[in-house]
Design an enzyme around this catalytic site. Structure first.
Site, PDB file in Angstrom:
ATOM      1  N   LYS B  44       6.542  -2.834  11.383  1.00 13.56           N
ATOM      2  CA  LYS B  44       7.567  -3.109  10.355  1.00 13.56           C
ATOM      3  C   LYS B  44       7.150  -2.567   8.985  1.00 13.56           C
ATOM      4  O   LYS B  44       7.924  -1.874   8.330  1.00 13.56           O
ATOM      5  CB  LYS B  44       7.806  -4.626  10.234  1.00 13.56           C
ATOM      6  CG  LYS B  44       8.298  -5.291  11.504  1.00 13.56           C
ATOM      7  CD  LYS B  44       8.785  -6.713  11.238  1.00 13.56           C
ATOM      8  CE  LYS B  44       7.724  -7.660  10.727  1.00 13.56           C
ATOM      9  NZ  LYS B  44       6.640  -7.988  11.673  1.00 13.56           N
ATOM     10  N   GLU B 171       9.159  -7.859   4.196  1.00 13.22           N
ATOM     11  CA  GLU B 171       8.924  -9.302   4.304  1.00 13.22           C
ATOM     12  C   GLU B 171       8.824  -9.983   2.936  1.00 13.22           C
ATOM     13  O   GLU B 171       7.815 -10.599   2.592  1.00 13.22           O
ATOM     14  CB  GLU B 171       7.646  -9.569   5.119  1.00 13.22           C
ATOM     15  CG  GLU B 171       7.750  -9.004   6.523  1.00 13.22           C
ATOM     16  CD  GLU B 171       6.750  -9.635   7.482  1.00 13.22           C
ATOM     17  OE1 GLU B 171       6.489 -10.840   7.346  1.00 13.22           O
ATOM     18  OE2 GLU B 171       6.265  -8.921   8.376  1.00 13.22           O
TER      19      GLU B 171
END
Lengths: 279, 281, 259
Positions: B44, B171
């Site tokens: 990610k 995030e």
């Protein structure tokens, strides 16, 4: 082990009063969530448990004995504390060295250190990384390493500050198994967390702080059943209770299984024993 | 022209045994809200880096394939020029501040100053960014005195002020409390409504379910899942990439096992979806 | 009044806070040469100390300035006053004598003068440091055409040090919680150092790397000519004063050399 806090007061040098008279006791095998919004005094409170901060007034007792005369390193033998950011504690060149750092400080015998460290690394899925340099690992791996290094100290009480932050769901499952193991061995576990789903499924008691005072101390259903309290303390409901409360289930249904069971009790499915047919 | 166009992207870190990203190909149309999910180490962050130019400009490693942001090939475009099309908000709220600004207002203006935006225009854009992130009351405070949630909003406001068409967030809510996380997502939702293309890597699947148009599931650097949240987040394959259904989905699945769910009705990933589904039976 | 927590800078709204950083900066060398212009005399230095402390009081930074000044000078004074009092070559007026050691007036006066001169320069420097936010210095340097990376290099350590100090506290707490006992003796303290220093240094590196990335992505090295939101207030009068400071400084240096 019993921890008792009596009427704890603490102000920082800046004049900010962080704790304004907090009292609580915890006993063997309890898993307690410490919740509340940022700045409510949670971190300040747990730093008193091992003497990192000393109260302005009030006292902290372990098994009935005051801790005021003990050094932090002496209390560390009984209460281990994990800070939020693993990078503020990782100081060794390999995962293994890092894990044995705490137990070595506590002066355990070699063999015991080896066993404790191996078990802790295994519990957090780090066995294969034992010879790696912690700084070559990802954040969540370093976080697990920090947890393992605290576990390896084999203390009667473990205090964890936001242990799930940065972990994915698989890693959280490892942590959950670790906490179950600690509880089964009669250890006291205190967890600071904003993660209410985690709290709901793993803790048995909640202490809520707000403005330096205890706002709630009791079972989770009591906390989750009090919307005004939750709002005042900036807390959200766990997903399970969000569903349950909208369907009129009591807030003691904390897992998906419990909510689903509540649903069938509430409205026994006519087709329970037969394949459901489309209406 | 797609906002993001990735062709056969692979990236291996210098010490990496396997590629962090492995033959990724996808396009994202402008104005879409895309969530990137996956277990830790699934790729990610590396994907976020590749979409913002950190890779290949600032990190060493083997970069193959092609990434275009608003038509600019990121490997061939200088990073200061990429900053006009894409802004990046990192996971750690503290280390992405310039560190040399006196007030929140000045910090938000930093990117505009570097672009040489004239002062009246800069003031307008900074005020708008302060407004849209709810930071107006903190404008004259020192960034060093803010909480993590407030700092993350400052980072977001700085990205809003430079007004890039594409916004990448890695995030952003990991270290935030739920209330701050909700606020971040509310701001992102408004940005999307204003036409921004948003890509956010995220672990909070309940938020993803509420806000994303599309979900990309990464597994060991490969694109394992790709679809709308109502499909990806309730897919049994979610567990194969190391993630778990939301409790909303799990309750619905258990209800289905007990015959309390309409036969053949899809499982939901949101609170409302679960409540609606249960009400129908 | 309160230290900002990030630097020595003390927040305030005084005239001195509002002065251009360069004006305050130029005042430091001027104070220096003015205090030394007549090497043997203390009057100029005393006058400058009084002046600077008055300015500090007007700016609301007197307690901090005073504290730093005496904490710096007291150890020096304890060292210099006896040395010169006993051993200064020009000593001939005895003040006090015991067991063959004689304290002389000339030596004391000489040491006192040096201390006063140091205090004058220190107080002028403190006026600058305590009332100038590093961000303003960076902005002023950038505006004056200095490369932004140099301005950053000069200004950012001032801003980063306090954050490192805070982190040191957290790291010490984290390691003590893992049973690290620095104890009372020197050996124990030295042994407990690596577990404290390693996370601090590695953390600082990681943070610098992250910040470097953030700066790049926000166009810090863009070739566009930069603008600035923050206006560091300046005026024709201040520019004139700075020129005067400069001329006076040069004049005093020349005067010292010639006379």
């Amino acid at each position: 082990m019993d921890i008792e806090i009596r009427d704890l007061h603490f102000s920082y040098e800046s004049g900010v009063q962080a704790l304004a008279g907090v009292s609580l006791t915890t006993g063997r095998g309890e898993t307690v969530a410490l919740v509340g919004h940022n700045g409510s005094g949670k971190s300040t409170l747990v730093k008193h448990l091992n003497g990192l901060l000393r109260p302005d007034a009030g006292e902290v007792l372990i098994d009935g004995k005051p801790t005021a005369d003990l050094r932090v390193a002496q209390i560390a033998r009984r209460v281990a504390l994990l800070f939020q950011n693993p990078d503020n504690q990782i100081c060794k060149g390999t995962v293994w060295e890092e894990t044995v750092f705490g137990p070595k400080n506590l002066g355990y015998p070699e063999e015991k250190i080896r066993d404790l460290a191996s078990d802790s690394l295994a519990a957090l899925g780090l066995t294969e990384m034992r010879d790696r340099n912690p700084h070559d690992l990802g954040f969540s791996e370093r976080k697990r390493l920090a947890i393992a290094s605290i576990l390896a100290m084999n203390t009667e009480a473990v205090v964890l500050d936001e242990p799930t932050a940065g972990l994915d769901s698989g890693e959280i499952k490892l942590l959950e198994a670790v906490l179950r193991g600690l509880r089964d061995h009669g250890r006291t576990v205190l967890v600071i967390s904003h993660d209410m789903d985690f709290v709901a499924e793993n803790m048995t008691r909640a202490i809520c702080l707000g403005q330096g005072r205890k706002q709630y101390d009791g079972g989770l259903p009591g906390l989750f059943g009090d919307p005004a309290l939750l709002k005042r303390c900036g807390l959200v409901l766990p997903q399970t209770v969000q569903v349950g409360s909208r369907l009129g289930l009591s807030p003691d249904r904390l897992t998906p299984e419990a909510v689903a069971a509540g649903l069938s009790e509430k409205r026994p499915s006519p087709s329970g024993d037969h394949p459901a047919t489309s209406p | 022209m797609p906002a993001i166009d990735i062709r056969n992207l692979s990236f291996t870190h210098p010490a990496g045994k396997r590629p962090a990203l492995d033959s990724l190909s996808l396009t994202i149309e402008p104005g879409r809200f895309t969530a990137v999910i996956g277990a830790n180490n699934a790729g990610k962050t590396t994907l976020c880096h590749a979409l913002s130019g950190v890779i290949p400009h600032l990190f060493p490693g083997t970069f193959e394939g092609r990434v275009r942001i608003c038509g600019n090939d990121i490997a061939e475009t200088p990073i200061s020029k990429l900053a006009l099309s894409v802004a990046f908000v990192m996971q750690n709220p503290e280390s992405q501040l310039s560190g040399i600004r006196f007030t929140v207002r000045d910090e938000i203006a930093f990117g505009l100053e570097n672009q040489g935006v004239d002062r009246p225009e800069m003031l307008r854009r900074v005020d708008r960014a302060l407004e849209s992130t709810g930071l107006a009351d903190l404008a004259d405070r020192s960034p060093h005195h803010l909480s993590g949630g407030q700092l993350q909003k400052v980072a977001l406001a700085a990205a809003i002020a430079v007004d890039t068409p594409v916004l990448i967030l890695d995030e952003p809510t990991t270290f935030l409390d739920p209330a701050s996380a909700t606020e971040i997502f509310a701001i992102l939702r408004r940005l999307k409504q204003n036409g921004k293309t948003i890509v956010v890597a995220e672990q909070r699947l309940d938020s993803v379910a509420l806000h994303a148009d599309r979900v990309l599931g990464l597994h060991q650097g490969r694109l394992a899942l790709d679809g709308p949240p109502e499909e990806v987040l309730v897919s049994p394959a979610l567990r194969e990439i190391g993630l778990d259904w939301t409790r909303f989905t799990r309750i619905a699945a258990l209800a289905r096992d007990k015959g309390l769910w309409q036969k053949d009705a899809p499982l939901p990933a949101t609170l409302e979806g679960t409540l609606n589904g249960l009400a129908k039976n | 009044m309160r230290a900002s927590g990030t630097t020595l800078f003390v927040e305030g709204q005084s005239r001195l806070h509002g002065c251009h950083p360069f004006s305050k900066l130029f005042f430091i060398p001027l104070t220096g040469v003015a205090a030394y212009v007549e090497p043997g005399t203390v009057q100029a230095a005393v006058f400058l100390i009084v002046l600077n402390m008055t300015l500090a009081a007007a700016a609301g930074v007197l307690p901090t300035a005073w504290k730093i000044t005496w904490r710096t000078l007291l150890p020096l004074a304890l060292f210099m006053l006896p040395i010169h009092g006993f051993l200064y070559p020009g000593n001939h007026t005895p003040l006090f004598s015991r067991q063959g050691l004689t304290l002389y007036a000339e030596g004391l006066r000489f040491a006192g003068t040096i201390l006063a001169q140091l205090a004058a320069v220190l107080s002028a420097s403190l006026l600058f440091v305590l009332t100038t936010h590093p961000a303003d210095l960076i902005a002023a340097l950038t505006k004056a055409g200095w490369p932004s990376s140099i301005a950053y290099l000069l200004g950012s350590p001032l801003l980063m040090l306090p954050a490192m100090r805070d982190r040191t506290g957290v790291i010490r707490a984290a390691q003590q919680a893992r049973g690290l006992d620095s104890g009372a003796n020197i050996l124990g303290r030295i042994r407990s150092l690596p577990p404290l220093v390693a996370p601090l240094v590695l953390g600082a590196f990681a943070e610098i790397e992250q910040r470097a990335i953030a700066l790049e992505l926000r166009g810090f090295h863009s070739s566009a000519s930069k603008t600035s939101l923050r206006r560091v207030p300046d005026s024709t009068a201040q520019r004139l004063v700075r020129r005067l400071f400069l001329v006076a400084t040069v004049f005093l240096i020349l005067y010292r050399i010639m006379i």
